[in-house]
Design an enzyme around this catalytic site. Structure first.
Site, PDB file in Angstrom:
ATOM      1  CD  GLN A 100      10.594 -19.283  -6.668  1.00  0.00           C
ATOM      2  OE1 GLN A 100      10.204 -19.815  -5.708  1.00  0.00           O
ATOM      3  NE2 GLN A 100      11.294 -18.111  -6.565  1.00  0.00           N
ATOM      4  CD  GLN A 117      13.808 -10.894 -21.027  1.00  0.00           C
ATOM      5  OE1 GLN A 117      15.335 -11.753 -20.844  1.00  0.00           O
ATOM      6  NE2 GLN A 117      13.720 -10.413 -22.353  1.00  0.00           N
ATOM      7  CD  GLU A 129       1.554 -57.846   0.213  1.00  0.00           C
ATOM      8  OE1 GLU A 129       0.188 -58.472  -0.475  1.00  0.00           O
ATOM      9  OE2 GLU A 129       2.075 -57.641   0.522  1.00  0.00           O
ATOM     10  N   GLY A 169       5.095 -15.366  -2.020  1.00  0.00           N
ATOM     11  CA  GLY A 169       4.727 -15.792  -0.772  1.00  0.00           C
ATOM     12  C   GLY A 169       3.072 -15.975  -0.603  1.00  0.00           C
ATOM     13  N   GLY A 210       6.266 -52.886  -2.271  1.00  0.00           N
ATOM     14  CA  GLY A 210       5.631 -51.240  -3.384  1.00  0.00           C
ATOM     15  C   GLY A 210       6.041 -51.169  -4.691  1.00  0.00           C
ATOM     16  CD  GLU A 249      -2.185 -45.877 -10.829  1.00  0.00           C
ATOM     17  OE1 GLU A 249      -1.536 -46.972 -12.326  1.00  0.00           O
ATOM     18  OE2 GLU A 249      -3.433 -46.000 -10.899  1.00  0.00           O
ATOM     19  CB  THR A 302       8.769 -44.772  -8.027  1.00  0.00           C
ATOM     20  OG1 THR A 302      10.074 -45.579  -8.001  1.00  0.00           O
ATOM     21  CG2 THR A 302       7.856 -44.855  -6.739  1.00  0.00           C
ATOM     22  NE  ARG A 337       2.841 -47.250 -14.910  1.00  0.00           N
ATOM     23  CZ  ARG A 337       3.538 -49.317 -14.898  1.00  0.00           C
ATOM     24  NH1 ARG A 337       4.061 -49.361 -16.023  1.00  0.00           N
ATOM     25  NH2 ARG A 337       4.180 -49.227 -13.505  1.00  0.00           N
TER      26      ARG A 337
END
Length: 420
Positions: A373, A315, A147, A377, A151, A400, A402, A279
């Site tokens: 990464q 590497q 709601e 770009g 949460g 479900e 945090t 979960r």
């Protein structure tokens, strides 16, 4: 001649104990490959389009229904596996294809989990098939618990359910937020407070049948990720449902609340029972995203050349990919363990379900960021899928439960202390 170690193992192992194995059965491999084929051939090519459209991909859901991937029968097949691994395996493969479309297909399972967690066998038989509809006319289901002001703290729900004894009906009033398939679902499963003074122990879950008056969809949420999955508020205004729509039945609810009023220990409440079921599967979804990003970055690193050589020969890139593979495999083991424990009815003494979701969700966010990464770009543009994967992954540290809530659950479990 047996060694002392061999004799000790022989004495401590029952003769009828099955051998330990990490190898998937042939059925599990076949289902994995079947779902992967659908994800690769149907889901992944459509991922960018439906992410941009931010609409429920009904054509993809229909295709999944036609091949038997979407529906009560497939769910029953996945759940029938005594090891508990088939459902997370299938979920990982589907979300490897795309998380937004994957959630559009799997989101109904949240409603189904709510019915399974609290419903009677008769209620399961009546409502679960209606969540899915038919092959010719597929439907979706919605589980409504969060709601605007409740949460992570599900004990603070304001949605109320009052019993009209004269008509044997329940009257629901309130607002639900962040409901997957909210408002467009055929069947809504709503958690409401029957006795606010009992907080979470005074809550119950209700089925809202198709076409029930008083249920309206609010604003559709414009999300950062999982854009192909519909999310919206749901309003309940004097929404009346038959008494039979209380999952588990009124007698069971009355008994549970009577124990709570007497101060007796109670099992977990309606919303948490659903989360306990779901979960590890949610963790498997996050794994699919993480694996997709890792595999894309690995292939890219092998092909992309800078300074006269493939970038994987550096590497920094090679180690990043090694760490991604390590973390994804470790998270999968936690998901599989929790899935097996849940299916075998082993108690989650150290909150293993929360461990699996926490680890997989955070790995998904971390791995997709690493993939961006590595692509540089290019990874930041929508021409490459890793930026979408990163957007999709973030919700797995939020919904479900945090990451902070998962850590709280784990801390309470390992310490036995009610940490506020």
């Amino acid at each position: 001649m047996a060694t002392d170690a061999e004799e000790l193992i022989a004495q401590s192992t029952p003769e009828d104990a099955p051998p330990f194995s990490m190898e998937l059965s042939q059925d599990q491999q076949d289902i994995r490959d079947w779902v992967h084929g659908f994800a690769e051939g149907v889901v992944r090519p459509a991922a960018s389009e439906w992410d941009e459209r931010e609409e429920t991909p009904w054509p993809i859901i229909s295709e999944a229904a036609k091949i038997g991937l979407y529906g009560f029968e497939s769910l029953a097949q996945f759940w029938a596996d005594p090891s508990g691994l088939t459902l997370p395996i299938a979920s990982e493969e589907l979300f490897w294809g795309d998380a937004g479309i994957g959630m559009a297909i799997m989101g109904t399972m949240l409603a189904v989990a709510g019915i399974f967690a609290s419903g009677t066998p008769e209620q399961l038989g009546e409502w679960v098939p209606q969540c899915y509809g038919t092959v010719e006319d597929p439907k979706v289901g919605a589980f409504c618990v969060s709601e605007p002001d409740a949460g992570s703290d599900v004990s603070a729900l304001r949605t109320r359910a009052k019993y009209d004894e004269a008509k044997d009906e329940w009257v629901l009033n309130g607002q639900k937020a962040w409901a997957t398939n909210g408002g467009i679902a055929n069947v809504h499963v709503v958690v409401a407070s029957v006795d606010p003074e009992l907080k979470a122990r005074g809550q119950a879950a209700f089925v809202i049948p198709p076409g029930t008056k008083g249920l309206e969809m609010g604003t559709k949420v414009k999300k950062h990720g999982l854009r192909a999955s519909h999310t919206a508020d749901v309003f309940l205004d004097d929404c009346r449902v038959p008494g039979s729509c209380l999952l588990g039945g009124k007698d069971k609810l009355d008994e549970r609340m009577a124990r709570a009023r007497e101060g007796q220990a109670a099992k977990s409440q309606a919303a948490m029972r659903t989360f306990e079921v779901s979960r590890p599967t949610v963790g498997a979804q996050a794994l699919g995203i993480a694996r997709a990003a890792y595999e894309y970055a690995l292939d890219y690193a092998k092909e992309r050349r800078q300074f006269g050589r493939a970038i994987i020969e550096n590497q920094a890139i090679a180690f990043a990919l090694a760490d991604m593979k390590l973390e994804i495999d470790a998270a999968r083991l936690l998901v599989w363990r929790a899935s097996w424990m849940g299916r075998a009815d082993h108690p989650f003494t150290n909150a293993e379900g929360s461990m699996s979701k926490l680890k997989a969700g955070e790995v998904a966010v971390w791995a997709t960021e690493r993939a961006i990464q590595i692509l540089g770009g290019n990874g930041y543009t929508r021409e490459y899928p890793v930026e979408r994967m990163h957007r999709d992954a973030k919700i797995y540290t939020i919904f479900e439960g945090t990451s902070e809530i998962q850590r709280l659950v784990i801390a309470r479990a390992i310490s036995g202390v009610h940490i506020p």
